[in-house]
Motif scaffolding. Structure first.
Motif, PDB file in Angstrom:
ATOM      1  N   ARG A   1      -2.296   4.467 -14.780  1.00  0.00           N
ATOM      2  CA  ARG A   1      -3.258   5.453 -14.275  1.00  0.00           C
ATOM      3  C   ARG A   1      -4.537   5.532 -15.111  1.00  0.00           C
ATOM      4  O   ARG A   1      -5.592   5.936 -14.610  1.00  0.00           O
ATOM      5  CB  ARG A   1      -2.608   6.834 -14.184  1.00  0.00           C
ATOM      6  CG  ARG A   1      -2.120   7.410 -15.486  1.00  0.00           C
ATOM      7  CD  ARG A   1      -1.397   8.745 -15.280  1.00  0.00           C
ATOM      8  NE  ARG A   1      -0.801   9.231 -16.508  1.00  0.00           N
ATOM      9  CZ  ARG A   1      -1.465   9.866 -17.458  1.00  0.00           C
ATOM     10  NH1 ARG A   1      -2.757  10.102 -17.308  1.00  0.00           N
ATOM     11  NH2 ARG A   1      -0.862  10.270 -18.556  1.00  0.00           N
TER      12      ARG A   1
ATOM     13  N   PRO B   1       2.070   2.082 -10.798  1.00  0.00           N
ATOM     14  CA  PRO B   1       0.764   2.744 -10.674  1.00  0.00           C
ATOM     15  C   PRO B   1       0.592   3.930 -11.612  1.00  0.00           C
ATOM     16  O   PRO B   1      -0.499   4.133 -12.161  1.00  0.00           O
ATOM     17  CB  PRO B   1       0.742   3.190  -9.203  1.00  0.00           C
ATOM     18  CG  PRO B   1       1.615   2.206  -8.503  1.00  0.00           C
ATOM     19  CD  PRO B   1       2.729   1.935  -9.480  1.00  0.00           C
ATOM     20  N   GLU B   2       1.657   4.691 -11.827  1.00  0.00           N
ATOM     21  CA  GLU B   2       1.564   5.815 -12.761  1.00  0.00           C
ATOM     22  C   GLU B   2       1.382   5.311 -14.189  1.00  0.00           C
ATOM     23  O   GLU B   2       0.604   5.877 -14.971  1.00  0.00           O
ATOM     24  CB  GLU B   2       2.813   6.688 -12.659  1.00  0.00           C
ATOM     25  CG  GLU B   2       2.873   7.839 -13.665  1.00  0.00           C
ATOM     26  CD  GLU B   2       1.718   8.814 -13.554  1.00  0.00           C
ATOM     27  OE1 GLU B   2       1.419   9.495 -14.554  1.00  0.00           O
ATOM     28  OE2 GLU B   2       1.081   8.904 -12.478  1.00  0.00           O
TER      29      GLU B   2
ATOM     30  N   ARG C   1       0.812  -1.222   0.000  1.00  0.00           N
ATOM     31  CA  ARG C   1       0.000   0.000   0.000  1.00  0.00           C
ATOM     32  C   ARG C   1       0.847   1.274   0.000  1.00  0.00           C
ATOM     33  O   ARG C   1       0.308   2.366  -0.195  1.00  0.00           O
ATOM     34  CB  ARG C   1      -0.960  -0.019   1.186  1.00  0.00           C
ATOM     35  CG  ARG C   1      -2.034  -1.081   1.026  1.00  0.00           C
ATOM     36  CD  ARG C   1      -3.187  -0.905   1.991  1.00  0.00           C
ATOM     37  NE  ARG C   1      -2.815  -1.285   3.352  1.00  0.00           N
ATOM     38  CZ  ARG C   1      -3.719  -1.513   4.309  1.00  0.00           C
ATOM     39  NH1 ARG C   1      -5.011  -1.417   4.044  1.00  0.00           N
ATOM     40  NH2 ARG C   1      -3.332  -1.851   5.521  1.00  0.00           N
TER      41      ARG C   1
ATOM     42  N   MET D   1      -5.315  -1.138  -5.540  1.00  0.00           N
ATOM     43  CA  MET D   1      -5.670   0.181  -6.067  1.00  0.00           C
ATOM     44  C   MET D   1      -7.183   0.344  -6.228  1.00  0.00           C
ATOM     45  O   MET D   1      -7.641   1.357  -6.760  1.00  0.00           O
ATOM     46  CB  MET D   1      -4.974   0.403  -7.419  1.00  0.00           C
ATOM     47  CG  MET D   1      -3.457   0.500  -7.320  1.00  0.00           C
ATOM     48  SD  MET D   1      -2.670   0.995  -8.883  1.00  0.00           S
ATOM     49  CE  MET D   1      -2.825  -0.529  -9.838  1.00  0.00           C
TER      50      MET D   1
ATOM     51  N   GLN E   1      -9.218   1.447 -15.807  1.00  0.00           N
ATOM     52  CA  GLN E   1     -10.424   1.418 -14.972  1.00  0.00           C
ATOM     53  C   GLN E   1     -10.806  -0.003 -14.564  1.00  0.00           C
ATOM     54  O   GLN E   1     -11.411  -0.218 -13.526  1.00  0.00           O
ATOM     55  CB  GLN E   1     -11.588   2.056 -15.734  1.00  0.00           C
ATOM     56  CG  GLN E   1     -11.363   3.535 -16.058  1.00  0.00           C
ATOM     57  CD  GLN E   1     -12.109   3.947 -17.304  1.00  0.00           C
ATOM     58  OE1 GLN E   1     -11.699   3.650 -18.424  1.00  0.00           O
ATOM     59  NE2 GLN E   1     -13.232   4.642 -17.129  1.00  0.00           N
TER      60      GLN E   1
ATOM     61  N   LYS F   1      -1.953   2.373  -4.252  1.00  0.00           N
ATOM     62  CA  LYS F   1      -2.917   3.064  -3.403  1.00  0.00           C
ATOM     63  C   LYS F   1      -4.257   3.213  -4.121  1.00  0.00           C
ATOM     64  O   LYS F   1      -4.301   3.378  -5.332  1.00  0.00           O
ATOM     65  CB  LYS F   1      -2.374   4.444  -3.030  1.00  0.00           C
ATOM     66  CG  LYS F   1      -1.044   4.391  -2.289  1.00  0.00           C
ATOM     67  CD  LYS F   1      -0.503   5.785  -2.041  1.00  0.00           C
ATOM     68  CE  LYS F   1       0.851   5.728  -1.348  1.00  0.00           C
ATOM     69  NZ  LYS F   1       1.423   7.085  -1.127  1.00  0.00           N
ATOM     70  N   PRO F   2      -5.353   3.177  -3.359  1.00  0.00           N
ATOM     71  CA  PRO F   2      -6.672   3.432  -3.972  1.00  0.00           C
ATOM     72  C   PRO F   2      -6.706   4.808  -4.616  1.00  0.00           C
ATOM     73  O   PRO F   2      -6.028   5.733  -4.174  1.00  0.00           O
ATOM     74  CB  PRO F   2      -7.623   3.365  -2.778  1.00  0.00           C
ATOM     75  CG  PRO F   2      -6.909   2.550  -1.760  1.00  0.00           C
ATOM     76  CD  PRO F   2      -5.452   2.871  -1.928  1.00  0.00           C
ATOM     77  N   ARG F   3      -7.503   4.928  -5.676  1.00  0.00           N
ATOM     78  CA  ARG F   3      -7.605   6.219  -6.359  1.00  0.00           C
ATOM     79  C   ARG F   3      -9.050   6.435  -6.800  1.00  0.00           C
ATOM     80  O   ARG F   3      -9.818   5.471  -6.917  1.00  0.00           O
ATOM     81  CB  ARG F   3      -6.659   6.237  -7.560  1.00  0.00           C
ATOM     82  CG  ARG F   3      -7.005   5.211  -8.613  1.00  0.00           C
ATOM     83  CD  ARG F   3      -5.915   5.092  -9.646  1.00  0.00           C
ATOM     84  NE  ARG F   3      -6.387   4.301 -10.760  1.00  0.00           N
ATOM     85  CZ  ARG F   3      -5.583   3.782 -11.656  1.00  0.00           C
ATOM     86  NH1 ARG F   3      -4.276   3.968 -11.575  1.00  0.00           N
ATOM     87  NH2 ARG F   3      -6.058   3.080 -12.660  1.00  0.00           N
ATOM     88  N   PRO F   4      -9.416   7.676  -7.051  1.00  0.00           N
ATOM     89  CA  PRO F   4     -10.804   7.967  -7.463  1.00  0.00           C
ATOM     90  C   PRO F   4     -11.154   7.269  -8.774  1.00  0.00           C
ATOM     91  O   PRO F   4     -10.312   7.099  -9.655  1.00  0.00           O
ATOM     92  CB  PRO F   4     -10.804   9.490  -7.629  1.00  0.00           C
ATOM     93  CG  PRO F   4      -9.631   9.979  -6.844  1.00  0.00           C
ATOM     94  CD  PRO F   4      -8.596   8.895  -6.929  1.00  0.00           C
ATOM     95  N   HIS F   5     -12.410   6.884  -8.869  1.00  0.00           N
ATOM     96  CA  HIS F   5     -12.916   6.243 -10.081  1.00  0.00           C
ATOM     97  C   HIS F   5     -13.781   7.229 -10.855  1.00  0.00           C
ATOM     98  O   HIS F   5     -14.730   7.804 -10.311  1.00  0.00           O
ATOM     99  CB  HIS F   5     -13.730   5.001  -9.712  1.00  0.00           C
ATOM    100  CG  HIS F   5     -14.540   4.451 -10.833  1.00  0.00           C
ATOM    101  ND1 HIS F   5     -13.978   4.002 -12.013  1.00  0.00           N
ATOM    102  CD2 HIS F   5     -15.881   4.291 -10.961  1.00  0.00           C
ATOM    103  CE1 HIS F   5     -14.941   3.584 -12.813  1.00  0.00           C
ATOM    104  NE2 HIS F   5     -16.098   3.752 -12.202  1.00  0.00           N
TER     105      HIS F   5
END
Length: 392
Positions: free
Chosen positions: A282, A278-279, A193, A313, A285, A197-201
């Motif tokens: 990005r 993660p980048e 983590r 994520m 979905q 990391k979690p990110r907005p959907h």
């Protein structure tokens, strides 16, 4: 920590350290506890570097080719190099633990001389080697080469005080081979983590980006993904696919995409370091995995690392309905399709494309999964194993 001085741990892996999240997670856990860690692995180029308590020595580069004899010879040379470097390192400071990652399992022999001086050895089974090779090369599980690999596994495990593996079904296979159940511990390949990391959907995006990262190999069903895209190219004009990785079948995958007229839907990226992944992902979905049913028939129970990283994520994944995946995920946390069936895979993608609310629903399931399976829990379990071994 139980040791009076900082732990000195050796990591041995015939794998690229900088792109192998599992090995890096262990190193991260050890460094957090003040240990000194020496890693002997593969790299894009040979050479050593030191960063505080971490020493990384790339003993060789990864072999690119299809000669089995060359591959085995290079692994044997790597074993000898690792043996030499472990001996040299132990003269400066005794190794409390040497953690050996398969494949091959036999790399535990590199640590065998150090056991005379009290060093404990861990064999980490990322994949059960007999079943993985049976899948990759088409051998029957009862064939002579696979029986030989079972004996190689047993010999390697005998050189270790502890065996770690990645999921409960791998443990069942190892016990079936003859390794004592109380010698085996489970540490899942969940995403760290600190990195994943979690990110907005974004539920309102007109495009739907599917994602795949890792090894590009036919046995992992990558061509099935291309076939499914071809079935959707007309009715889902804003469907996109990001493919991050390299492998022997990358060019075949690209040629199939061209032949099916879906190359414009795909963005290709090479392997990247774990920290940058993660980048690179990005846009994604929804993850997608094509693992074939044959892997399960060969008892090659791979719980896909990429799926666990997507889960960390909070990105749901489209997956084949295989036993190992269903042991950890259900309809509330993943999208399932019939293995090896491009039409059913396409139908699953179509359903998500037409109603993005399905993604949000799975995210809630992933949050529940992450509460139970996360790297903080696994790191604590790992350090308990280390301290227990050292205190014996």
């Amino acid at each position: 920590m139980s040791a009076k001085r900082p732990l000195h741990v050796g990591m041995v892996a015939y794998a690229h350290y900088f792109t192998d999240a599992r090995i890096k997670n262990y190193v991260d856990a050890l460094l957090d506890e003040g240990a000194t860690v020496d890693v002997f692995a593969l790299g894009k180029e040979t050479g050593a570097r030191r960063d505080g308590n971490l020493f990384v020595n790339s003993l060789d580069t990864k072999y690119q080719g299809d000669s089995t004899a060359t591959y085995v010879a290079l692994q044997a040379m790597f074993l000898l190099k690792a043996l030499w470097h472990l001996l040299v390192g132990s003269f400066h400071q005794k190794y409390d633990v040497v953690h050996v990652h398969n494949m091959p399992n036999i790399l535990t022999l590199a640590a065998l001389p150090l056991k005379l001086f009290g060093t404990r050895v861990i064999l980490d089974v990322h994949d059960t080697m007999p079943e993985a090779y049976a899948t990759k090369f088409g051998f029957a599980l009862e064939s002579v080469p696979i029986r030989v690999l079972v004996q190689e596994e047993l010999l390697s495990a005998a050189c270790a005080e502890k065996v770690i593996t990645t999921n409960v079904m791998h443990k069942e296979v190892l016990v079936g081979h003859g390794i004592a159940t109380d010698k085996i511990d489970l540490i899942l390949n969940v995403g760290n983590r600190k990195i994943f990391k979690p990110r907005p959907h974004d539920a309102n995006s007109s495009e739907l980006w599917l994602g795949y990262h890792g090894t590009i190999a036919k046995r992992l069903g990558v061509l099935l993904i291309v076939d499914a895209l071809a079935l959707l190219k007309v009715e889902c004009p804003n469907l996109r696919f990001l493919c991050v990785g390299e492998g022997d079948d990358l060019e075949d995958m690209k040629r199939r995409a061209e032949a099916h007229g879906v190359a414009r839907m795909i963005e290709w990226k090479p392997f990247t370091s774990v920290e940058l992944l993660p980048e690179a992902l990005r846009k994604v979905q929804v993850g997608i995995i094509g693992n074939q049913r044959e892997t399960e028939l060969k008892r090659n129970f791979m719980l896909p690392v990429k799926m666990l990283e997507y889960a960390a994520m909070e990105i749901p994944t489209i997956v084949p309905r295989l036993k190992i995946i269903e042991r950890y995920f259900d309809e509330s946390s993943a999208f399932f399709y019939t293995p090896d069936d491009s039409r059913d895979l396409a139908e699953t993608i179509r359903t998500i494309y037409n109603d993005r609310a399905h993604i949000s629903a799975r995210i809630e399931g992933l949050k529940r999964f992450n509460n139970e399976y996360n790297w903080d829990v696994m790191a604590d379990r790992y350090m308990h194993i280390i301290n227990e071994l050292v205190s014996r």
